[in-house]
Design an enzyme around this catalytic site. Structure first.
Site, PDB file in Angstrom:
ATOM      1  N   LEU A 142       0.847  -1.196   0.000  1.00  0.00           N
ATOM      2  CA  LEU A 142       0.000   0.000   0.000  1.00  0.00           C
ATOM      3  C   LEU A 142       0.887   1.252   0.000  1.00  0.00           C
ATOM      4  O   LEU A 142       0.709   2.158  -0.809  1.00  0.00           O
ATOM      5  CB  LEU A 142      -0.887  -0.022   1.258  1.00  0.00           C
ATOM      6  CG  LEU A 142      -1.880   1.119   1.459  1.00  0.00           C
ATOM      7  CD1 LEU A 142      -2.993   1.064   0.409  1.00  0.00           C
ATOM      8  CD2 LEU A 142      -2.514   1.053   2.861  1.00  0.00           C
ATOM      9  N   GLN A 183      13.444  -2.688  45.719  1.00  0.00           N
ATOM     10  CA  GLN A 183      12.065  -2.316  45.391  1.00  0.00           C
ATOM     11  C   GLN A 183      11.965  -1.616  44.022  1.00  0.00           C
ATOM     12  O   GLN A 183      10.990  -1.809  43.292  1.00  0.00           O
ATOM     13  CB  GLN A 183      11.501  -1.413  46.485  1.00  0.00           C
ATOM     14  CG  GLN A 183       9.990  -1.318  46.407  1.00  0.00           C
ATOM     15  CD  GLN A 183       9.434  -0.405  47.479  1.00  0.00           C
ATOM     16  OE1 GLN A 183       9.863   0.730  47.634  1.00  0.00           O
ATOM     17  NE2 GLN A 183       8.482  -0.906  48.230  1.00  0.00           N
ATOM     18  N   GLU A 230       1.619  -0.482  10.046  1.00  0.00           N
ATOM     19  CA  GLU A 230       0.173  -0.752  10.056  1.00  0.00           C
ATOM     20  C   GLU A 230      -0.571   0.382  10.793  1.00  0.00           C
ATOM     21  O   GLU A 230      -1.569   0.156  11.478  1.00  0.00           O
ATOM     22  CB  GLU A 230      -0.140  -2.145  10.618  1.00  0.00           C
ATOM     23  CG  GLU A 230       0.587  -3.215   9.787  1.00  0.00           C
ATOM     24  CD  GLU A 230      -0.172  -4.494   9.549  1.00  0.00           C
ATOM     25  OE1 GLU A 230      -1.386  -4.552   9.811  1.00  0.00           O
ATOM     26  OE2 GLU A 230       0.465  -5.448   9.064  1.00  0.00           O
TER      27      GLU A 230
END
Ligand SMILES: Cc1cc2nc3c(=O)[nH]c(=O)nc-3n(C[C@H](O)[C@H](O)[C@H](O)COP(=O)(O)OP(=O)(O)OC[C@H]3O[C@@H](n4cnc5c(N)ncnc54)[C@H](O)[C@@H]3O)c2cc1C
Length: 383
Positions: A124, A278, A362
Site C-alpha cells: 500500500l 524495590q 500498520e
C-alpha cells in the site's frame, strides 16, 4: 467473552511454543545479525498449516478463529519478531484479502500456493504516501486486456521472498481514496522490479523492500474487488493486521519480561539479588501489568471480530496500547540488565530494537489515536 483458552487452543499454543523454542530459538539472534530469516523456517511453519490460518478448510487452510491465529503469532514473536511479522503480514493482509474479496477463480488460482508454500506481500505505502494512503500516486490504466501499472511502492514486508503481491494503485485520478483499486500480481511479472532490502534498526531478519512498477501489464482478471474499492479493502484488512501487530508486540514484551525476571533473580548487587530492590520490583510489576492489559485488549478485539461485530476501534486500541507497552517493557528490560542489556549476547537488546517499529507500521500511534477519537465522537463512548 471467554477468557480461558479452549483445549484446542492450548494444544496449538503448546505445539507452536515447542516448535519455536526447539527449532527457531537457537537461531533467532543469528537471523538478526545476518538480516535474513531462512526460507526453511517459513517452510516449517507452512508444514504446520500456519500459512493458511485465516483461510477456511474448504479452501485448503486450517481456518483458525482470530484468537487462535493471534496466539500463534504471539508464540512466534516470543522467539523471533522478524519471523512473526512475515507470517502476520502473509496471513492477515496477504492471503486473507484474496479469500475475502477474490472471485472463486482467483481463490482457486492463488490460495493453494499461499496456504502451502508461498508468502504474500501487501503493498500500500509509497515514498510519499504512508499514513495518508489516499495520496497514493501509482496508477493503473485500463486497456482492453490489461491494466498497466506505473509507479513506486516502498516498505513492502516479504517483498523479496513473496510469490504473490497485493498492490494498490490509482484507477481514478480525480477521486482521492475512492480512486484506488487492488491488484494481485505474481512474482516475476515483467516490469515488477524488486528493490534492495532496507537496512533496518530491528526486525532485521524480515525483508522490507521498495517495488518499482515499470509498465506492468496485469490481466483484467487479476483485479481484486471492484474498481475504486481498493482503499476500503486495505482499511478493512488493516483492522485484522493491527491486532496481529498487537499480538506480535505481546510476544516480544513477554519474552523481554521473562528474561528480566530471571536476570533480576540471578544478578547480585550490594550483596543480594537485584530482584530484592524495590525499584527493580516496581519495574517488573509494571511490566506484567502492561502485558496483561495488552492481552485483554487484544482478545477483546479478536472476540468482537470473531462474533461479527465492528472492531475497528478496539483493534486500534489493542495495537496502540500493546505497541507502546512493548517499547516501554523492552526499554525497562534493557535497564534491568544494566550494561549486559546493551550487548548482543543478551536477547533483550534485540527485543528493544524489534519492538520500536510496532508503533509505526500498520498505522502509527498517532493514526491509531485518530481512528479511536473519530469513532468515539461518531459512534459515542463505550464505558
Ligand atoms: C519495517 C516496516 C515494514 C512495513 N511494512 C509495510 C508493508 O508490508 N506494506 C505497506 O504498505 N507498508 C508497510 N510499512 C509502511 C508503514 O505502514 C508506514 O511507514 C506507516 O504507515 C507510516 O507512514 P510513513 O512512514 O510515510 O510516515 P508519515 O505518514 O510520513 O508520518 C510521519 C509522522 O507524522 C505523523 N502523522 C502523519 N499524519 C498525521 C496526522 N494526520 N495526525 C497526526 N500525526 C500524523 C505520523 O504519526 C508520524 O509520526 C512498513 C514500514 C516499516 C518501517
Amino acid at each position: 467473552m471467554q477468557l480461558d483458552l479452549s483445549a484446542d487452543q492450548v494444544l496449538i499454543r503448546d505445539a507452536v511454543r515447542d516448535l519455536c523454542a526447539r527449532e527457531f530459538g537457537p537461531q533467532a539472534s543469528s537471523w538478526d545479525r545476518e538480516a535474513v530469516v531462512p526460507r526453511q523456517a517459513v517452510a516449517r511453519l507452512a508444514e504446520q498449516g500456519f500459512l493458511g490460518m485465516a483461510i477456511p478448510e474448504d479452501w485448503g487452510g486450517v481456518g483458525y478463529d482470530s484468537r487462535t491465529l493471534l496466539i500463534v503469532l504471539e508464540e512466534i514473536a516470543r522467539v523471533s519478531a522478524a519471523l512473526a511479522i512475515m507470517i502476520a503480514v502473509h496471513n492477515s493482509v496477504g492471503a486473507l484479502p484474496v479469500f475475502r474479496f477474490g472471485t472463486d477463480e482467483q481463490r482457486r488460482r492463488f490460495l493453494p500456493r499461499l496456504v502451502s508454500r508461498e508468502l504474500a506481500a501487501f503493498s500500500l505505502s509509497e515514498p510519499g504516501a504512508g499514513s495518508d494512503a489516499g495520496a497514493i500516486e501509482a496508477t493503473a490504466t485500463r486497456t482492453e486486456q490489461h491494466y498497466v501499472l506505473r509507479g513506486s511502492k516502498n516498505w513492502v514486508t516479504n517483498g523479496e521472498q513473496a510469490g504473490v503481491y497485493l498492490i494498490f494503485a490509482r484507477t481514478d485520478k480525480a477521486v482521492g481514496s475512492g480512486g484506488l483499486t487492488a491488484f494481485i500480481l505474481e512474482r516475476g511479472t515483467p516490469g515488477l522490479v524488486v528493490g534492495k532490502a532496507e537496512d533496518k534498526m530491528g526486525l532485521r531478519g524480515s525483508d522490507t523492500v521498495a517495488l518499482s512498477l515499470e509498465e506492468v501489464k496485469v490481466p483484467l482478471d487479476q483485479r481484486l474487488g471492484a474498481e475504486g474499492e481498493g482503499f476500503k479493502i486495505a482499511m478493512s484488512m488493516l483492522d485484522a493486521g493491527r491486532i496481529g501487530v498487537a499480538a506480535q508486540a505481546l510476544g516480544v514484551m513477554g519474552a523481554a519480561f521473562e528474561e528480566s525476571v530471571r536476570y533480576a533473580q540471578q544478578r547480585r548487587a550490594f550483596g543480594q539479588p537485584i530482584a530484592r530492590q524495590q525499584a527493580v520490583q516496581f519495574k517488573l510489576a509494571e511490566m506484567e501489568r502492561r502485558i496483561q492489559a495488552s492481552r485483554l485488549l487484544i482478545w477483546r478485539a479478536a472476540w468482537l471480530k470473531d462474533t461479527g461485530q465492528p472492531y475497528t476501534r478496539e483493534a486500534s486500541m489493542a495495537k496502540l496500547y500493546a505497541s507502546e507497552a512493548a517499547t516501554w517493557v523492552t526499554h525497562q528490560a534493557v535497564q534491568v540488565h544494566g550494561g549486559y542489556g546493551y550487548v548482543k549476547e543478551f536477547a533483550v537488546e534485540r527485543y528493544y530494537r524489534d519492538a520500536r517499529v510496532m508503533e509505526i507500521y500498520e498505522g502509527t500511534s498517532e493514526i491509531q489515536r485518530l481512528v479511536i477519537a473519530r469513532s468515539l465522537l461518531k459512534d459515542g463512548v463505550k464505558v
